[in-house]
Design a protein around this motif. Structure first.
Motif, PDB file in Angstrom:
ATOM      1  N   LEU A   1      18.547 -13.707  71.349  1.00  0.00           N
ATOM      2  CA  LEU A   1      19.257 -13.041  72.447  1.00  0.00           C
ATOM      3  C   LEU A   1      20.357 -12.120  71.927  1.00  0.00           C
ATOM      4  CD1 LEU A   1      19.183 -12.829  75.452  1.00  0.00           C
ATOM      5  CD2 LEU A   1      20.602 -14.885  75.632  1.00  0.00           C
ATOM      6  N   ILE A   2      21.124 -12.605  70.962  1.00  0.00           N
ATOM      7  CA  ILE A   2      22.199 -11.772  70.391  1.00  0.00           C
ATOM      8  C   ILE A   2      21.607 -10.546  69.691  1.00  0.00           C
ATOM      9  CG2 ILE A   2      24.011 -11.696  68.626  1.00  0.00           C
ATOM     10  CD1 ILE A   2      24.573 -14.658  69.298  1.00  0.00           C
ATOM     11  N   SER A   3      20.515 -10.762  68.957  1.00  0.00           N
ATOM     12  CA  SER A   3      19.858  -9.633  68.279  1.00  0.00           C
ATOM     13  C   SER A   3      19.376  -8.600  69.288  1.00  0.00           C
ATOM     14  CB  SER A   3      18.677 -10.131  67.442  1.00  0.00           C
ATOM     15  OG  SER A   3      19.105 -11.058  66.466  1.00  0.00           O
ATOM     16  N   ALA A   4      18.793  -9.094  70.398  1.00  0.00           N
ATOM     17  CA  ALA A   4      18.322  -8.177  71.433  1.00  0.00           C
ATOM     18  C   ALA A   4      19.480  -7.411  72.060  1.00  0.00           C
ATOM     19  CB  ALA A   4      17.551  -8.951  72.506  1.00  0.00           C
ATOM     20  N   VAL A   5      20.586  -8.110  72.303  1.00  0.00           N
ATOM     21  CA  VAL A   5      21.770  -7.451  72.874  1.00  0.00           C
ATOM     22  C   VAL A   5      22.287  -6.369  71.923  1.00  0.00           C
ATOM     23  CG1 VAL A   5      24.192  -7.803  73.498  1.00  0.00           C
ATOM     24  CG2 VAL A   5      22.455  -9.393  74.335  1.00  0.00           C
ATOM     25  N   VAL A   6      22.355  -6.697  70.627  1.00  0.00           N
ATOM     26  CA  VAL A   6      22.832  -5.729  69.630  1.00  0.00           C
ATOM     27  C   VAL A   6      21.901  -4.522  69.579  1.00  0.00           C
ATOM     28  CG1 VAL A   6      23.219  -5.344  67.165  1.00  0.00           C
ATOM     29  CG2 VAL A   6      24.028  -7.452  68.237  1.00  0.00           C
ATOM     30  N   VAL A   7      20.589  -4.783  69.566  1.00  0.00           N
ATOM     31  CA  VAL A   7      19.609  -3.686  69.538  1.00  0.00           C
ATOM     32  C   VAL A   7      19.778  -2.788  70.754  1.00  0.00           C
ATOM     33  CG1 VAL A   7      17.146  -3.151  69.760  1.00  0.00           C
ATOM     34  CG2 VAL A   7      17.904  -4.859  68.109  1.00  0.00           C
ATOM     35  N   MET A   8      19.936  -3.400  71.940  1.00  0.00           N
ATOM     36  CA  MET A   8      20.098  -2.610  73.164  1.00  0.00           C
ATOM     37  C   MET A   8      21.382  -1.785  73.134  1.00  0.00           C
ATOM     38  SD  MET A   8      17.452  -2.978  75.041  1.00  0.00           S
ATOM     39  CE  MET A   8      18.025  -2.351  76.611  1.00  0.00           C
ATOM     40  N   LEU A   9      22.465  -2.391  72.673  1.00  0.00           N
ATOM     41  CA  LEU A   9      23.744  -1.670  72.604  1.00  0.00           C
ATOM     42  C   LEU A   9      23.668  -0.508  71.608  1.00  0.00           C
ATOM     43  CD1 LEU A   9      26.321  -4.621  72.688  1.00  0.00           C
ATOM     44  CD2 LEU A   9      26.028  -2.860  74.435  1.00  0.00           C
ATOM     45  N   VAL A  10      23.142  -0.807  70.419  1.00  0.00           N
ATOM     46  CA  VAL A  10      23.064   0.218  69.378  1.00  0.00           C
ATOM     47  C   VAL A  10      22.135   1.354  69.804  1.00  0.00           C
ATOM     48  CG1 VAL A  10      22.278   0.701  67.019  1.00  0.00           C
ATOM     49  CG2 VAL A  10      23.630  -1.358  67.495  1.00  0.00           C
ATOM     50  N   SER A  11      20.949   1.011  70.317  1.00  0.00           N
ATOM     51  CA  SER A  11      19.998   2.048  70.717  1.00  0.00           C
ATOM     52  C   SER A  11      20.545   2.891  71.857  1.00  0.00           C
ATOM     53  CB  SER A  11      18.668   1.416  71.111  1.00  0.00           C
ATOM     54  OG  SER A  11      18.827   0.547  72.215  1.00  0.00           O
ATOM     55  N   THR A  12      21.201   2.256  72.808  1.00  0.00           N
ATOM     56  CA  THR A  12      21.783   3.008  73.931  1.00  0.00           C
ATOM     57  C   THR A  12      22.853   3.978  73.455  1.00  0.00           C
ATOM     58  OG1 THR A  12      21.362   1.163  75.432  1.00  0.00           O
ATOM     59  CG2 THR A  12      22.975   2.787  76.147  1.00  0.00           C
ATOM     60  N   CYS A  13      23.740   3.479  72.607  1.00  0.00           N
ATOM     61  CA  CYS A  13      24.820   4.344  72.095  1.00  0.00           C
ATOM     62  C   CYS A  13      24.254   5.518  71.302  1.00  0.00           C
ATOM     63  CB  CYS A  13      25.779   3.526  71.222  1.00  0.00           C
ATOM     64  SG  CYS A  13      26.736   2.307  72.146  1.00  0.00           S
ATOM     65  N   PHE A  14      23.278   5.244  70.436  1.00  0.00           N
ATOM     66  CA  PHE A  14      22.694   6.298  69.633  1.00  0.00           C
ATOM     67  C   PHE A  14      21.983   7.336  70.501  1.00  0.00           C
ATOM     68  CE2 PHE A  14      23.361   3.912  65.722  1.00  0.00           C
ATOM     69  CZ  PHE A  14      23.492   4.929  64.793  1.00  0.00           C
ATOM     70  N   ILE A  15      21.238   6.862  71.504  1.00  0.00           N
ATOM     71  CA  ILE A  15      20.504   7.787  72.382  1.00  0.00           C
ATOM     72  C   ILE A  15      21.479   8.698  73.117  1.00  0.00           C
ATOM     73  CG2 ILE A  15      19.113   7.901  74.498  1.00  0.00           C
ATOM     74  CD1 ILE A  15      17.645   5.385  73.480  1.00  0.00           C
ATOM     75  N   LEU A  16      22.544   8.133  73.640  1.00  0.00           N
ATOM     76  CA  LEU A  16      23.538   8.931  74.366  1.00  0.00           C
ATOM     77  C   LEU A  16      24.216   9.933  73.441  1.00  0.00           C
ATOM     78  CD1 LEU A  16      25.185   6.190  76.633  1.00  0.00           C
ATOM     79  CD2 LEU A  16      23.486   7.900  77.282  1.00  0.00           C
ATOM     80  N   ILE A  17      24.569   9.498  72.237  1.00  0.00           N
ATOM     81  CA  ILE A  17      25.244  10.397  71.276  1.00  0.00           C
ATOM     82  C   ILE A  17      24.314  11.535  70.866  1.00  0.00           C
ATOM     83  CG2 ILE A  17      26.145  10.548  68.918  1.00  0.00           C
ATOM     84  CD1 ILE A  17      27.190   7.648  69.309  1.00  0.00           C
ATOM     85  N   ILE A  18      23.056  11.195  70.577  1.00  0.00           N
ATOM     86  CA  ILE A  18      22.102  12.219  70.128  1.00  0.00           C
ATOM     87  C   ILE A  18      21.834  13.240  71.229  1.00  0.00           C
ATOM     88  CG2 ILE A  18      19.694  12.592  69.454  1.00  0.00           C
ATOM     89  CD1 ILE A  18      19.878   9.871  67.977  1.00  0.00           C
ATOM     90  N   LEU A  19      21.639  12.779  72.465  1.00  0.00           N
ATOM     91  CA  LEU A  19      21.382  13.714  73.563  1.00  0.00           C
ATOM     92  C   LEU A  19      22.580  14.608  73.822  1.00  0.00           C
ATOM     93  CD1 LEU A  19      19.407  11.467  76.083  1.00  0.00           C
ATOM     94  CD2 LEU A  19      18.503  13.263  74.617  1.00  0.00           C
ATOM     95  N   CYS A  20      23.782  14.047  73.725  1.00  0.00           N
ATOM     96  CA  CYS A  20      24.989  14.875  73.920  1.00  0.00           C
ATOM     97  C   CYS A  20      25.130  15.907  72.815  1.00  0.00           C
ATOM     98  CB  CYS A  20      26.229  13.974  73.963  1.00  0.00           C
ATOM     99  SG  CYS A  20      26.351  12.984  75.471  1.00  0.00           S
ATOM    100  N   ARG A  21      24.809  15.540  71.588  1.00  0.00           N
ATOM    101  CA  ARG A  21      24.879  16.494  70.480  1.00  0.00           C
ATOM    102  C   ARG A  21      23.880  17.634  70.681  1.00  0.00           C
ATOM    103  NH1 ARG A  21      25.414  12.907  64.913  1.00  0.00           N
ATOM    104  NH2 ARG A  21      27.637  12.404  65.121  1.00  0.00           N
ATOM    105  N   ARG A  22      22.681  17.298  71.126  1.00  0.00           N
ATOM    106  CA  ARG A  22      21.658  18.330  71.351  1.00  0.00           C
ATOM    107  C   ARG A  22      22.104  19.298  72.440  1.00  0.00           C
ATOM    108  NH1 ARG A  22      15.943  14.909  71.182  1.00  0.00           N
ATOM    109  NH2 ARG A  22      16.050  14.342  68.968  1.00  0.00           N
TER     110      ARG A  22
END
Length: 488
Positions: A192-213
């Protein structure tokens, strides 16, 4: 809800690595919901309360303080329900399957977050390497991993039937019980913790990458598709966190509780003993303070040379301890007499067996406490006559002031003693212990607590449907086409 998603995603035109994960996730979520609540309407036809129909809802106890009979409500315990065999076995295994599919759902949700991150970060590599076949292998691995985690839970106890069809639960297998109550909560927390970390990290990265583009392209705003992608990822993450994070806390505390109480065979009976012992101790200490003040003696003196070296004094102390504890001890097993004809015999026998365990623990603690008090009297050179007067007076006051709160404590914990000792789900003992440690909870509040945990899981299962339908125009079109096709 998930059937709609499965129905729509069967369209080959929509087939992609993402939709494959979504479809398998819908299967896992649907099965989780089905196993959790799907058969409850059927079970509800066969639930029977554990009371004897037409019996009184109160137990009678003579109060020395009020010099009259005191009626204590046992309605809460009488409202507990059970199931006959084999429905109890079906109920038991459905709960285990619900846990199994829920773990699959967690793993697939994290996989979906990772897949979206890979597609955005490495778009060309993902087109060449993220194939439908590889995605299907990932989904199968999630199912297999969850089954390996949960299969041992199915063998921790066995369920059989007695002559009248009642469900008999065996004693837990010690090795498997150790896995269920220590290793499994740790594994589940890690997943569960791993899934939470994956979701948090992937969400943050996706938002950062889209904003940069957006800044690289010089656009002042994101495209409609990118907005939807961002919103979808954020909503999935928020719902996932809200529905799953409480379980991290719960499983962590279950493990911690088992570790601290691993020497106890039954956490529920141990907890009942502890609470009654605390009531007895507080009441007795208040009386001790009274006599310490009146006799002007040092309360802390329970060992001295006078007692330890004089066999006659030691014998007198033991005689007083035997006399006092035999005369004033309130035995948990005596509740059996009051419950006869009010609860089913199986549950009275259960209370009787556990009551004897509680009694032996209470007697040991009470004898030790009273032994220290009598020893203190002799250590302070109190005369034999004053010892006699003090103990006789103490006996009368103890019955008047301490008996009633002790008996009430026994009856107030009767429901939890039964619930914690009929292991349809073995961790019930530990959940009860967790709740006891934080709040003085009633049966109704306990029901509410367990249903909130279940419903939070169901909300997580159903939320994916809502999110996909609201956010995906292609999915809505596919459902619309299939519905039109069915009409034609």
């Amino acid at each position: 809800m998930n059937i709609f998603v499965i129905f729509a995603l069967c369209d080959r035109k929509l087939r992609s690595p993402a939709t494959i994960i979504m479809e398998v996730l819908a299967v896992a979520d649907g099965l989780t919901a089905l196993c959790t609540y799907g058969l409850e309407p059927y079970f509800n036809l066969f639930y029977k309360t554990i009371d004897v129909p037409g019996s009184r809802d109160t137990a009678v106890y003579y109060s020395f303080e009020q010099e009259s009979d005191l009626e204590i409500s046992i309605l809460e315990a009488k409202q507990l329900v059970d199931l006959k065999y084999p429905l109890c076995a079906v109920h038991y295994f459905l709960q285990l399957f619900a846990d199994n599919f829920h773990v699959v759902s967690i793993l697939l949700t994290a996989s979906l977050g990772m897949q979206k991150l890979i597609v955005i970060v490495w778009p060309f590599w993902s087109r060449a390497n993220l194939t439908n076949r590889k995605t299907a292998v990932v989904c199968a691995t999630c199912f297999l991993f969850s089954m390996v985690m949960n299969i041992p839970k199915m063998f921790v106890v066995s369920l059989t039937s007695d002559e009248d069809g009642s469900c008999i639960v065996s004693q837990p297998q010690k090795i498997i019980e150790y896995y269920v109550l220590t290793i499994y909560p740790i594994l589940f927390a890690i997943v569960l913790i791993s899934a939470v970390v994956v979701m948090l990290v992937s969400t943050c990265f996706i938002l950062i990458i889209l904003c940069r583009r957006k800044h690289i392209r010089g656009h002042t705003t994101l495209s409609k598709y990118e907005k939807k992608s961002c919103l979808l990822v954020v909503i999935v993450m928020i719902v996932f966190l809200l529905s799953e994070v409480p379980r991290i806390y719960l499983n962590t505390i279950i493990f911690d509780t088992y570790r601290s109480d691993s020497n106890q065979e039954n956490i529920a009976s141990y907890k009942v003993y502890t609470e009654i012992q605390n009531t007895m101790t507080v009441c007795f200490e208040n009386l001790e303070n009274k006599y310490v003040s009146e006799l002007n003696i040092n309360r802390e003196m329970s060992t001295c040379a006078r007692v330890s070296t004089d066999p006659e004094i030691q014998e007198s102390v033991l005689e007083w301890v035997d006399y006092f504890t035999e005369d004033v001890s309130v035995h948990m097993s005596l509740i059996k007499r009051q419950l006869k004809g009010k609860l089913k015999s199986d549950y009275i026998d259960l209370i009787w067996t556990l009551g004897q365990t509680v009694d032996s623990q209470l007697d040991f603690g009470f004898r030790l406490q009273f032994h220290n008090f009598v020893s203190t009297l002799y250590c302070n050179n109190v005369t034999e006559d004053d010892v006699f007067d003090t103990i006789i007076d103490l006996e009368s006051i103890y019955k008047n002031s301490c008996d009633e709160p002790i008996v009430l404590a026994m009856y107030n914990r009767l429901t939890f003693l039964i619930l914690g000792s009929t292991p349809y789900s073995e961790p019930m003992n530990y959940i009860l212990n967790i709740i006891w440690g934080h709040v003085d909870i009633s049966l109704e509040d306990l029901k509410l607590f367990t249903e909130i945990l279940k419903i939070s899981m169901i909300v997580g299962c159903g939320s994916n449907f809502v999110i996909y339908i609201v956010m995906s125009e292609k999915l809505r079109e596919a459902i619309s086409k299939k519905c039109t096709c069915c009409k034609q």
